[in-house]
Motif scaffolding. Structure first.
Motif, PDB file in Angstrom:
ATOM      1  N   GLU A 193       0.808  -1.220   0.000  1.00 15.47           N
ATOM      2  CA  GLU A 193       0.000   0.000   0.000  1.00 15.47           C
ATOM      3  C   GLU A 193       0.844   1.273   0.000  1.00 15.47           C
ATOM      4  OE1 GLU A 193      -3.206   0.572  -0.292  1.00 15.47           O
ATOM      5  OE2 GLU A 193      -3.662  -1.571  -0.532  1.00 15.47           O
ATOM      6  N   ILE A 194       1.999   1.225   0.667  1.00 15.40           N
ATOM      7  CA  ILE A 194       2.832   2.417   0.774  1.00 15.40           C
ATOM      8  C   ILE A 194       3.236   2.935  -0.593  1.00 15.40           C
ATOM      9  CG2 ILE A 194       4.951   1.054   1.013  1.00 15.40           C
ATOM     10  CD1 ILE A 194       4.206   4.471   2.646  1.00 15.40           C
ATOM     11  N   LEU A 195       3.410   2.019  -1.571  1.00 15.62           N
ATOM     12  CA  LEU A 195       3.841   2.439  -2.903  1.00 15.62           C
ATOM     13  C   LEU A 195       2.723   3.115  -3.693  1.00 15.62           C
ATOM     14  CD1 LEU A 195       6.014  -0.649  -3.956  1.00 15.62           C
ATOM     15  CD2 LEU A 195       6.761   1.529  -2.981  1.00 15.62           C
ATOM     16  N   LEU A 196       1.504   2.965  -3.225  1.00 12.78           N
ATOM     17  CA  LEU A 196       0.356   3.582  -3.884  1.00 12.78           C
ATOM     18  C   LEU A 196      -0.103   4.839  -3.161  1.00 12.78           C
ATOM     19  CD1 LEU A 196      -1.732   0.295  -4.434  1.00 12.78           C
ATOM     20  CD2 LEU A 196      -0.023   1.309  -5.958  1.00 12.78           C
ATOM     21  N   SER A 197       0.579   5.187  -2.066  1.00  9.64           N
ATOM     22  CA  SER A 197       0.127   6.278  -1.203  1.00  9.64           C
ATOM     23  C   SER A 197       0.403   7.659  -1.773  1.00  9.64           C
ATOM     24  CB  SER A 197       0.795   6.168   0.170  1.00  9.64           C
ATOM     25  OG  SER A 197       2.206   6.430   0.059  1.00  9.64           O
ATOM     26  N   GLY A 198       1.425   7.788  -2.605  1.00  4.42           N
ATOM     27  CA  GLY A 198       1.798   9.111  -3.122  1.00  4.42           C
ATOM     28  C   GLY A 198       2.666   9.899  -2.168  1.00  4.42           C
ATOM     29  N   ASN A 199       2.944   9.341  -0.999  1.00  4.43           N
ATOM     30  CA  ASN A 199       3.789  10.009  -0.001  1.00  4.43           C
ATOM     31  C   ASN A 199       5.240   9.620  -0.269  1.00  4.43           C
ATOM     32  OD1 ASN A 199       5.220  10.794   2.323  1.00  4.43           O
ATOM     33  ND2 ASN A 199       3.389  10.570   3.616  1.00  4.43           N
ATOM     34  N   GLU A 200       5.938  10.454  -1.045  1.00  2.00           N
ATOM     35  CA  GLU A 200       7.289  10.106  -1.488  1.00  2.00           C
ATOM     36  C   GLU A 200       8.269   9.944  -0.325  1.00  2.00           C
ATOM     37  OE1 GLU A 200       8.385   9.173  -4.457  1.00  2.00           O
ATOM     38  OE2 GLU A 200       6.265   9.239  -5.004  1.00  2.00           O
ATOM     39  N   LYS A 201       8.105  10.757   0.711  1.00  2.00           N
ATOM     40  CA  LYS A 201       9.002  10.645   1.862  1.00  2.00           C
ATOM     41  C   LYS A 201       8.850   9.276   2.521  1.00  2.00           C
ATOM     42  CE  LYS A 201      10.362  13.040   6.129  1.00  2.00           C
ATOM     43  NZ  LYS A 201      10.289  11.872   7.032  1.00  2.00           N
ATOM     44  N   LYS A 202       7.607   8.853   2.736  1.00  2.00           N
ATOM     45  CA  LYS A 202       7.366   7.548   3.343  1.00  2.00           C
ATOM     46  C   LYS A 202       7.816   6.418   2.420  1.00  2.00           C
ATOM     47  CE  LYS A 202       5.439   8.699   7.274  1.00  2.00           C
ATOM     48  NZ  LYS A 202       6.062   8.339   8.569  1.00  2.00           N
ATOM     49  N   VAL A 203       7.626   6.617   1.109  1.00  2.00           N
ATOM     50  CA  VAL A 203       8.043   5.596   0.146  1.00  2.00           C
ATOM     51  C   VAL A 203       9.556   5.405   0.203  1.00  2.00           C
ATOM     52  CG1 VAL A 203       8.297   5.078  -2.310  1.00  2.00           C
ATOM     53  CG2 VAL A 203       6.093   5.867  -1.418  1.00  2.00           C
ATOM     54  N   GLU A 204      10.314   6.506   0.250  1.00  2.00           N
ATOM     55  CA  GLU A 204      11.771   6.410   0.304  1.00  2.00           C
ATOM     56  C   GLU A 204      12.231   5.748   1.594  1.00  2.00           C
ATOM     57  OE1 GLU A 204      13.940   6.971  -2.126  1.00  2.00           O
ATOM     58  OE2 GLU A 204      12.129   7.261  -3.320  1.00  2.00           O
ATOM     59  N   GLU A 205      11.554   6.054   2.698  1.00  2.00           N
ATOM     60  CA  GLU A 205      11.888   5.405   3.969  1.00  2.00           C
ATOM     61  C   GLU A 205      11.635   3.905   3.879  1.00  2.00           C
ATOM     62  OE1 GLU A 205       9.494   7.424   6.811  1.00  2.00           O
ATOM     63  OE2 GLU A 205      10.796   9.205   6.915  1.00  2.00           O
ATOM     64  N   TRP A 206      10.517   3.528   3.228  1.00  2.00           N
ATOM     65  CA  TRP A 206      10.184   2.115   3.056  1.00  2.00           C
ATOM     66  C   TRP A 206      11.235   1.425   2.196  1.00  2.00           C
ATOM     67  CZ3 TRP A 206       9.097  -0.846  -1.276  1.00  2.00           C
ATOM     68  CH2 TRP A 206       8.538  -2.109  -1.044  1.00  2.00           C
ATOM     69  N   LYS A 207      11.654   2.060   1.115  1.00  2.00           N
ATOM     70  CA  LYS A 207      12.659   1.482   0.221  1.00  2.00           C
ATOM     71  C   LYS A 207      13.976   1.239   0.959  1.00  2.00           C
ATOM     72  CE  LYS A 207      11.090   3.336  -4.233  1.00  2.00           C
ATOM     73  NZ  LYS A 207      11.457   4.246  -5.360  1.00  2.00           N
ATOM     74  N   LEU A 208      14.384   2.206   1.756  1.00  2.00           N
ATOM     75  CA  LEU A 208      15.629   2.063   2.506  1.00  2.00           C
ATOM     76  C   LEU A 208      15.532   0.919   3.506  1.00  2.00           C
ATOM     77  CD1 LEU A 208      18.465   3.055   3.128  1.00  2.00           C
ATOM     78  CD2 LEU A 208      17.475   4.715   4.732  1.00  2.00           C
ATOM     79  N   GLU A 209      14.400   0.829   4.169  1.00  2.00           N
ATOM     80  CA  GLU A 209      14.195  -0.246   5.139  1.00  2.00           C
ATOM     81  C   GLU A 209      14.220  -1.607   4.456  1.00  2.00           C
ATOM     82  OE1 GLU A 209      10.527  -1.962   7.847  1.00  2.00           O
ATOM     83  OE2 GLU A 209      10.700   0.206   7.582  1.00  2.00           O
ATOM     84  N   GLN A 210      13.549  -1.705   3.307  1.00  2.00           N
ATOM     85  CA  GLN A 210      13.512  -2.959   2.565  1.00  2.00           C
ATOM     86  C   GLN A 210      14.895  -3.334   2.042  1.00  2.00           C
ATOM     87  OE1 GLN A 210      10.786  -5.124   1.973  1.00  2.00           O
ATOM     88  NE2 GLN A 210       9.923  -3.890   3.629  1.00  2.00           N
ATOM     89  N   ALA A 211      15.636  -2.332   1.561  1.00  2.00           N
ATOM     90  CA  ALA A 211      16.984  -2.579   1.056  1.00  2.00           C
ATOM     91  C   ALA A 211      17.874  -3.125   2.167  1.00  2.00           C
ATOM     92  CB  ALA A 211      17.578  -1.291   0.477  1.00  2.00           C
TER      93      ALA A 211
END
Length: 228
Positions: A193-211
């Motif tokens: 869901e985070i990738l569909l949220s449009g919240n780029e800041k949260k998306v980048e935080e999610w990407k870093l966490e996943q990485a």
């Protein structure tokens, strides 16, 4: 960038450089790749470029004379930043090496074959020795093609989206996070869901966490102990 590849089996390198990104880079004039047959520089009537090793070492060794002639010929025409030898006992090739080499102008890559080259070639002509892994191939040609691909794709203008290379695995010391595309749901399997949220800041935080989590799970050797 110009890359001159020295080999005894040039046919092995025909396909990798005539398709996809490597061909596009050459068509755009961003990279030149020249493959040279070392046999053309042999004075032996049979174009021989190898001989038996001194002592009881098994296997044939690439001789120094044709390699020296070819390297000296190339150097008489232009300056080279590095003369690279592809060999199983070289330094492991990593992304930072690709980044550094992509900034250079002219490179020579010598492909090892048989039992390797006469040590005097390595002592007097080679500036870098590279391996792509802890295993032995029949020759250095496929490894050279891999190194060229890793280098050339980083040259500005080669990729249609230059920022793509900056987000590849290893660029920041981590593996890349998982990626998704349309449709957002397939057979009940949903995109986070985070990738569909449009919240780029949260998306980048999610990407870093996943990485980080992927790196910790798959390649913990890339992380410092304090990061574990």
């Amino acid at each position: 960038m110009r890359i001159d590849i020295l080999t005894v089996v040039p046919e092995l390198l025909e396909s990798p450089f005539n398709h996809s990104i490597m061909k596009r880079a050459q068509d755009k004039g961003l990279a030149e790749i020249h493959v040279h047959n070392i046999r053309d520089w042999s004075t032996d009537k049979h174009r021989k470029v190898d001989d038996y090793a001194f002592s009881t070492t098994a296997g044939m060794v690439m001789t120094i004379e044709p390699i020296e002639r070819l390297i000296n010929h190339l150097k008489s025409e232009r300056e080279y930043d590095d003369v690279i030898y592809m060999t199983p006992d070289g330094k492991p090739f990593v992304q930072q090496d690709a980044n550094t080499l992509s900034l250079q102008g002219n490179l020579i890559i010598l492909c090892g074959h048989y039992k390797g080259v006469d040590q005097r070639v390595r002592d007097h002509f080679i500036t870098k020795e590279i391996t792509i892994g802890d295993y032995v191939l029949t020759g250095g040609e496929l490894a050279a093609a891999i190194v060229c691909d890793a280098i050339i794709r980083l040259i500005p203008g080669v990729l249609s989206d230059e920022t793509s290379a900056l987000t590849d695995s290893f660029q920041d010391g981590l593996l890349s996070p998982p990626v998704y595309t349309r449709p957002a749901e397939y057979k009940g399997w949903k995109v986070p869901e985070i990738l569909l949220s449009g919240n780029e800041k949260k998306v980048e935080e999610w990407k870093l966490e996943q990485a980080y989590e992927r790196t910790k799970k798959i390649r913990p050797d890339l992380l410092d102990e304090e990061d574990m």
